[in-house]
Design a protein around this motif. Sequence first.
Motif, PDB file in Angstrom:
ATOM      1  N   TYR A 103       0.827  -1.212   0.000  1.00 45.78           N
ATOM      2  CA  TYR A 103       0.000   0.000   0.000  1.00 45.78           C
ATOM      3  C   TYR A 103       0.859   1.260   0.000  1.00 45.78           C
ATOM      4  N   TYR A 104       1.831   1.302   0.898  1.00 41.03           N
ATOM      5  CA  TYR A 104       2.700   2.473   0.983  1.00 41.03           C
ATOM      6  C   TYR A 104       3.602   2.590  -0.243  1.00 41.03           C
ATOM      7  N   ALA A 105       4.149   1.459  -0.688  1.00 43.76           N
ATOM      8  CA  ALA A 105       5.061   1.483  -1.837  1.00 43.76           C
ATOM      9  C   ALA A 105       4.337   1.987  -3.084  1.00 43.76           C
ATOM     10  N   TYR A 108       3.662   5.751  -2.865  1.00 42.77           N
ATOM     11  CA  TYR A 108       4.831   6.568  -3.210  1.00 42.77           C
ATOM     12  C   TYR A 108       5.091   6.551  -4.720  1.00 42.77           C
ATOM     13  N   ILE A 109       4.980   5.371  -5.318  1.00 45.50           N
ATOM     14  CA  ILE A 109       5.241   5.233  -6.755  1.00 45.50           C
ATOM     15  C   ILE A 109       4.248   6.061  -7.569  1.00 45.50           C
ATOM     16  N   ILE A 110       2.971   5.964  -7.223  1.00 49.58           N
ATOM     17  CA  ILE A 110       1.932   6.673  -7.964  1.00 49.58           C
ATOM     18  C   ILE A 110       2.090   8.185  -7.807  1.00 49.58           C
ATOM     19  N   THR A 111       2.385   8.617  -6.574  1.00 50.31           N
ATOM     20  CA  THR A 111       2.580  10.050  -6.331  1.00 50.31           C
ATOM     21  C   THR A 111       3.750  10.587  -7.146  1.00 50.31           C
ATOM     22  N   SER A 112       4.857   9.858  -7.126  1.00 45.05           N
ATOM     23  CA  SER A 112       6.039  10.274  -7.878  1.00 45.05           C
ATOM     24  C   SER A 112       5.758  10.294  -9.377  1.00 45.05           C
ATOM     25  N   ALA A 113       5.042   9.273  -9.865  1.00 46.20           N
ATOM     26  CA  ALA A 113       4.703   9.215 -11.286  1.00 46.20           C
ATOM     27  C   ALA A 113       3.783  10.366 -11.680  1.00 46.20           C
ATOM     28  N   SER A 114       2.858  10.736 -10.801  1.00 44.60           N
ATOM     29  CA  SER A 114       1.956  11.860 -11.079  1.00 44.60           C
ATOM     30  C   SER A 114       2.731  13.161 -11.206  1.00 44.60           C
ATOM     31  N   ILE A 115       3.658  13.376 -10.272  1.00 44.36           N
ATOM     32  CA  ILE A 115       4.457  14.599 -10.319  1.00 44.36           C
ATOM     33  C   ILE A 115       5.342  14.605 -11.563  1.00 44.36           C
ATOM     34  N   GLY A 116       5.910  13.439 -11.906  1.00 41.81           N
ATOM     35  CA  GLY A 116       6.710  13.335 -13.125  1.00 41.81           C
ATOM     36  C   GLY A 116       5.890  13.635 -14.361  1.00 41.81           C
ATOM     37  N   THR A 117       4.648  13.158 -14.379  1.00 47.24           N
ATOM     38  CA  THR A 117       3.762  13.434 -15.509  1.00 47.24           C
ATOM     39  C   THR A 117       3.445  14.921 -15.608  1.00 47.24           C
ATOM     40  N   MET A 118       3.291  15.581 -14.454  1.00 43.12           N
ATOM     41  CA  MET A 118       3.057  17.022 -14.466  1.00 43.12           C
ATOM     42  C   MET A 118       4.250  17.764 -15.071  1.00 43.12           C
ATOM     43  N   VAL A 119       5.458  17.268 -14.802  1.00 44.49           N
ATOM     44  CA  VAL A 119       6.652  17.860 -15.413  1.00 44.49           C
ATOM     45  C   VAL A 119       6.601  17.693 -16.930  1.00 44.49           C
ATOM     46  N   LEU A 120       6.221  16.508 -17.383  1.00 46.56           N
ATOM     47  CA  LEU A 120       6.115  16.253 -18.827  1.00 46.56           C
ATOM     48  C   LEU A 120       5.060  17.155 -19.467  1.00 46.56           C
ATOM     49  N   ILE A 121       3.937  17.337 -18.778  1.00 48.43           N
ATOM     50  CA  ILE A 121       2.882  18.211 -19.294  1.00 48.43           C
ATOM     51  C   ILE A 121       3.393  19.652 -19.393  1.00 48.43           C
ATOM     52  N   ILE A 157      11.584   2.095  -9.720  1.00 47.73           N
ATOM     53  CA  ILE A 157      12.946   1.714  -9.321  1.00 47.73           C
ATOM     54  C   ILE A 157      13.390   2.492  -8.083  1.00 47.73           C
ATOM     55  N   VAL A 158      13.199   3.812  -8.100  1.00 47.31           N
ATOM     56  CA  VAL A 158      13.652   4.653  -6.983  1.00 47.31           C
ATOM     57  C   VAL A 158      12.985   4.257  -5.679  1.00 47.31           C
ATOM     58  N   HIS A 159      11.676   4.061  -5.704  1.00 44.89           N
ATOM     59  CA  HIS A 159      10.969   3.797  -4.457  1.00 44.89           C
ATOM     60  C   HIS A 159      11.106   2.350  -3.993  1.00 44.89           C
ATOM     61  N   CYS A 160      11.346   1.445  -4.905  1.00 45.55           N
ATOM     62  CA  CYS A 160      11.652   0.071  -4.480  1.00 45.55           C
ATOM     63  C   CYS A 160      13.008   0.029  -3.772  1.00 45.55           C
ATOM     64  N   LEU A 161      13.956   0.831  -4.241  1.00 48.98           N
ATOM     65  CA  LEU A 161      15.260   0.904  -3.581  1.00 48.98           C
ATOM     66  C   LEU A 161      15.148   1.586  -2.218  1.00 48.98           C
ATOM     67  N   ILE A 162      14.369   2.657  -2.149  1.00 49.55           N
ATOM     68  CA  ILE A 162      14.206   3.383  -0.886  1.00 49.55           C
ATOM     69  C   ILE A 162      13.505   2.516   0.163  1.00 49.55           C
ATOM     70  N   LEU A 163      12.529   1.719  -0.279  1.00 47.52           N
ATOM     71  CA  LEU A 163      11.743   0.887   0.650  1.00 47.52           C
ATOM     72  C   LEU A 163      12.218  -0.561   0.673  1.00 47.52           C
ATOM     73  N   LEU A 191      16.381  12.384  -0.068  1.00 48.23           N
ATOM     74  CA  LEU A 191      16.609  12.094  -1.482  1.00 48.23           C
ATOM     75  C   LEU A 191      15.285  12.003  -2.231  1.00 48.23           C
ATOM     76  N   ASP A 192      14.316  11.349  -1.619  1.00 47.30           N
ATOM     77  CA  ASP A 192      12.995  11.211  -2.240  1.00 47.30           C
ATOM     78  C   ASP A 192      12.338  12.575  -2.406  1.00 47.30           C
ATOM     79  N   MET A 193      12.463  13.434  -1.392  1.00 44.27           N
ATOM     80  CA  MET A 193      11.883  14.773  -1.471  1.00 44.27           C
ATOM     81  C   MET A 193      12.515  15.584  -2.593  1.00 44.27           C
ATOM     82  N   ILE A 194      13.823  15.433  -2.757  1.00 45.04           N
ATOM     83  CA  ILE A 194      14.534  16.184  -3.803  1.00 45.04           C
ATOM     84  C   ILE A 194      14.116  15.690  -5.193  1.00 45.04           C
TER      85      ILE A 194
END
Length: 329
Positions: A103-105, A108-121, A157-163, A191-194
């Motif tokens: 659930y937590y993993a 984090y993955i979905i939140t990060s992907a959403s923010i990444g998608t906003m960057v792409l947009i 990849i990033v969040h699997c390594l962090i968790l 690191l995750d926040m950055i």
Amino acid sequence: MSSFDEDELCFPQLLNSSCRKVKLPYFEYLFTYITISFISIVTVILNMLVIISISHFKQLHTPTNLLLLSLAVSDCIVGLFMFFQMDLIDGCWFLGDIACVVYYALGYIITSASIGTMVLISGDRYVAICDPLHYSTKVTVKRANICVCLCWMFSVIVHCLILKDNLQQPGRYNTCVGQCVIVTEYVHVLLDMILSFIIPVTIIVVLYMRVFVVAVSQARAMRSHITSVTIKCSKKGTAKKSEMKAAITLGVVAVVFLICVCPFFCIVLSGQNSMLSATSSVFIITLFYFNSCLNPLIYALFYPWFRKSIKFIWTLKILRADSSNNNIL
């Protein structure tokens, strides 16, 4: 132990190892439960309409809409995850240690992907407004698909390594049965926040500020009846009216996104999350999730094609043969 005391436990049969429930006033508990349930259901339904619309109608298979599709998928999953958040209202987790870590993993993955998608947009709108003549060659459907896939892969990849420690041994940090806790080192949190917040938000703000400046310059040029205007970002041509409208719409999406997620990340970054009251925590988390519900409402407000596609879906015209070729724009 009295029956009253047992009622305060997550698992009354485990008297010595069960966690205690968080006691909330009945009205507050009921209001929170109903609010989260409503937002969750609406979020799933609205984002499913976006997913069906963009996936089905061929006219909507554009690079920008593919990015919106990625955002809608993540928002839809967030809506589904809110059902699990309801399981934590009283402080008890009944789904087991593995489900807790997953659930937590995934969160984090979905939140990060959403923010990444906003960057792409933001990047998509930057090219469309600042370099309109080369937009069709620089931004293609294939490149949009590749960028979306890379965005999700990077997040996984990033969040699997962090968790990693939590995934290898679920529940290792729980102090009682019924608790759902994950622990990461502060350096990993930083690191995750950055990577997932500070850098992406900075990029989004910078790109949209540049888009805003160019849009204002072009608007002034049109009002002054100037047929050609030199802009630093683009020496040739001006963005089409449709591209400008899309930039405004997605700019609204970006601003709403930042308003909803910034309180959550600021609390995490400051390390004051443990000092928040239960009510404050619920409000910040609900606001964070509420963004996923707002995006489709913004599309419905600004995009005629979304309103038209909803009519097709609601009247079941979408089930007709060759309906994917219908004029939806």
